[in-house]
Design an enzyme around this catalytic site. Structure first.
Site, PDB file in Angstrom:
ATOM      1  N   PHE A 141       0.855  -1.195   0.000  1.00  0.00           N
ATOM      2  CA  PHE A 141       0.000   0.000   0.000  1.00  0.00           C
ATOM      3  C   PHE A 141       0.882   1.233   0.000  1.00  0.00           C
ATOM      4  O   PHE A 141       1.791   1.349   0.820  1.00  0.00           O
ATOM      5  CB  PHE A 141      -0.924   0.014   1.224  1.00  0.00           C
ATOM      6  CG  PHE A 141      -1.879   1.171   1.202  1.00  0.00           C
ATOM      7  CD1 PHE A 141      -3.070   1.091   0.485  1.00  0.00           C
ATOM      8  CD2 PHE A 141      -1.593   2.354   1.872  1.00  0.00           C
ATOM      9  CE1 PHE A 141      -3.947   2.171   0.438  1.00  0.00           C
ATOM     10  CE2 PHE A 141      -2.469   3.435   1.824  1.00  0.00           C
ATOM     11  CZ  PHE A 141      -3.650   3.344   1.106  1.00  0.00           C
TER      12      PHE A 141
ATOM     13  N   ASP B 247       9.167   2.529   1.273  1.00  0.00           N
ATOM     14  CA  ASP B 247       8.048   3.299   1.791  1.00  0.00           C
ATOM     15  C   ASP B 247       8.000   3.062   3.300  1.00  0.00           C
ATOM     16  O   ASP B 247       7.560   2.007   3.760  1.00  0.00           O
ATOM     17  CB  ASP B 247       6.754   2.826   1.101  1.00  0.00           C
ATOM     18  CG  ASP B 247       5.525   3.530   1.644  1.00  0.00           C
ATOM     19  OD1 ASP B 247       5.598   4.101   2.747  1.00  0.00           O
ATOM     20  OD2 ASP B 247       4.485   3.495   0.965  1.00  0.00           O
TER      21      ASP B 247
ATOM     22  N   LYS C 121       3.091  10.332   8.109  1.00  0.00           N
ATOM     23  CA  LYS C 121       2.428   9.889   9.342  1.00  0.00           C
ATOM     24  C   LYS C 121       3.104  10.430  10.611  1.00  0.00           C
ATOM     25  O   LYS C 121       2.941  11.599  10.939  1.00  0.00           O
ATOM     26  CB  LYS C 121       2.342   8.365   9.360  1.00  0.00           C
ATOM     27  CG  LYS C 121       1.297   7.815   8.369  1.00  0.00           C
ATOM     28  CD  LYS C 121       1.018   6.357   8.594  1.00  0.00           C
ATOM     29  CE  LYS C 121       0.044   5.768   7.598  1.00  0.00           C
ATOM     30  NZ  LYS C 121      -1.348   5.960   7.939  1.00  0.00           N
TER      31      LYS C 121
HETATM   32  C1  LIG Z   1       2.952   2.378   3.804  1.00  0.00           C
HETATM   33  C2  LIG Z   1       2.064   3.530   3.457  1.00  0.00           C
HETATM   34  N1  LIG Z   1       2.348   4.283   2.395  1.00  0.00           N
HETATM   35  C3  LIG Z   1       1.588   5.339   2.050  1.00  0.00           C
HETATM   36  C4  LIG Z   1       0.478   5.686   2.763  1.00  0.00           C
HETATM   37  C5  LIG Z   1      -0.349   6.861   2.351  1.00  0.00           C
HETATM   38  O1  LIG Z   1      -0.169   7.923   3.230  1.00  0.00           O
HETATM   39  P1  LIG Z   1      -1.210   9.141   3.228  1.00  0.00           P
HETATM   40  O2  LIG Z   1      -2.528   8.578   3.655  1.00  0.00           O
HETATM   41  O3  LIG Z   1      -0.641  10.130   4.202  1.00  0.00           O
HETATM   42  O4  LIG Z   1      -1.267   9.685   1.844  1.00  0.00           O
HETATM   43  C6  LIG Z   1       0.131   4.920   3.891  1.00  0.00           C
HETATM   44  C7  LIG Z   1      -1.090   5.240   4.659  1.00  0.00           C
HETATM   45  O5  LIG Z   1      -1.681   4.409   5.298  1.00  0.00           O
HETATM   46  C8  LIG Z   1       0.939   3.823   4.240  1.00  0.00           C
HETATM   47  O6  LIG Z   1       0.651   3.060   5.298  1.00  0.00           O
END
Ligand SMILES: Cc1ncc(COP(=O)(O)O)c(C=O)c1O
Length: 407
Positions: free
Chosen positions: A139, A224, A253
């Site tokens: 994700f 990520d 986050k």
């Molecule tokens: C691993 C990862 N990447 C990207 C995101 C996306 O972040 P945002 O919701 O701040 O755009 C999330 C959100 O849950 C995530 O857990």
């Protein structure tokens, strides 16, 4: 100014229905406790989905925000500002990176990372080296590029045509990656622990193998760390405990402790492909966000706090095992540090949402990671007492779900 009274029912009337929040409206929080409009108290094991790493309303973050809010709120990227410069320097000093790009969310940090990976290969090899390989269940956010790199088709369906040149292979399967990677690959993108995908940690050997394959094919490794970063695993970033370094790392986050900010970190060599005018964001590097994030980073990047994460995890696992000894409801407890995934037994698969609702009724906030896994991503400084109290509430919730199942 008179504030209009509002309630949860209004959500369904005025909000686009892409969310379905729980049936109460939280109004204030402190540490790992939250209160709703009726003054019901909740213990927070959700941490705003791995955001509130220092709990709610941490006094040092409040002070940083207040101080900056009296000085300067916004400039755009026509000018730089002191909080952004200080935060960038601290991130660079603490990590593999030489350069930082600031934005406002995780998806934006990934969007920047994927664009940069393409541009770097375009500049150094040519347009044919544009393929991105990512992993099933991964994700990376909800923009069109990030849902396309993400490995869950449900987030992309209906939004096609998706950007091309992206393929997916099974996570923790080095042979599959080896078969897919080629000299046309510009980047391999992965989460050190797949968060939304079910709290699935990357095997240490797999991560090393991914790094080697990237090196062999002159592809960039993008980590990520939006969910795993900023202390969540007991390391400032999870890669620090894995014996490999990425070429690009994304963070969001917990970086702002609850104030929106995202960052993409990279090396001098790679950063050179984001030349003047190639990418941007009006709010990226906003002074308020950077002032709060600088303070959050100062507080989190301390040995005492980072080492404490393992102790807190041990208490979480011990309490979960006690519940399981009684109810035999959990198949596996996994994750690292304070990113905890609890897979339900097979006969309870699909029922994670029932546990969330029952927990909320008992006064506990938890998360799910797909329909089979309960997820917890609390404050890194949650008091032991709140962990024990929260687990008592979880046990009541489990009992109620099981009673309803057997009724
Ligand atoms: C691993 C990862 N990447 C990207 C995101 C996306 O972040 P945002 O919701 O701040 O755009 C999330 C959100 O849950 C995530 O857990």
């Amino acid at each position: 100014m008179l504030k209009q009274p509002v309630n949860r029912a209004l959500f369904d009337e005025v909000m686009v229905p892409n969310y379905n929040p729980q049936q109460m409206v939280p109004v204030r929080g402190r540490g790992s406790r939250v209160w709703d409009q009726e003054d019901n108290e909740y213990i927070d094991f959700a941490g705003g989905i791995a955001v509130n790493a220092l709990g709610h309303v941490h006094p040092a973050l409040v002070a940083a925000l207040k101080e900056q809010s009296d000085k300067l709120w916004h400039l755009s990227n026509t000018f730089t500002n002191e909080p952004a410069l200080r935060l960038a320097k601290k991130l660079i000093d603490a990590t593999f990176a030489d350069k930082v790009f600031f934005c406002n969310s995780g998806a934006e940090a990934n969007e920047a990372a994927f664009k940069l990976a393409r541009k770097y290969s375009y500049d150094n090899v040519g347009p044919e080296k544009h393929e991105i390989i990512a992993f099933y269940q991964g994700f990376h956010g909800r923009t069109l590029f990030t849902v396309s790199v993400g490995g869950q088709a449900k987030y992309r369906e209906g939004f096609e045509p998706a950007p091309g040149g992206i393929s997916h292979v099974p996570f923790n399967d080095l042979a599959a990656l080896k078969a897919a990677i080629s000299d046309k690959t510009c980047a391999v993108v992965m989460e050190p622990i797949q968060g939304e995908g079910g709290v699935i940690p990357a095997d240490p050997e797999f991560v090393k193998g991914v790094r080697e394959l990237c090196d062999q094919h002159n592809a960039l490794l993008v980590f990520d760390e939006i969910q795993t970063g900023v202390g969540r695993t007991g390391h400032l970033y999870a890669y620090m405990g894995m014996g490999v370094e990425p070429d690009i790392l994304t963070s969001a986050k917990a970086l702002g402790g609850g104030f929106p900010i995202g960052a993409m970190l990279t090396t001098n060599k790679v950063a050179s492909s984001f030349g003047f005018g190639t990418h941007g964001s009006t709010y990226g590097g906003n002074p308020l966000a950077c002032a709060v994030a600088e303070t959050a980073l100062d507080l989190i990047n301390q040995p005492e706090l980072l080492n404490g994460v393992a102790d807190k995890r041990a208490l979480f696992v011990e309490e979960l095992q006690k519940i399981n000894a009684k109810h035999e409801i959990f198949k596996e407890i996994r994750g690292d540090g304070l990113l905890i995934g609890v897979e339900l037994i097979d006969s309870m698969h699909g029922k994670a949402a029932s546990f969330l609702a029952a927990a909320r009724e008992e006064g506990l906030m938890i998360l799910m990671a797909g329909p089979n896994v309960l997820r917890m991503a609390p404050s890194l400084i949650i008091p032991d007492e709140d962990i024990r109290d929260g687990m008592a509430l979880l046990e009541s919730a489990v009992t109620k779900v099981l009673m309803a199942e057997n009724a």
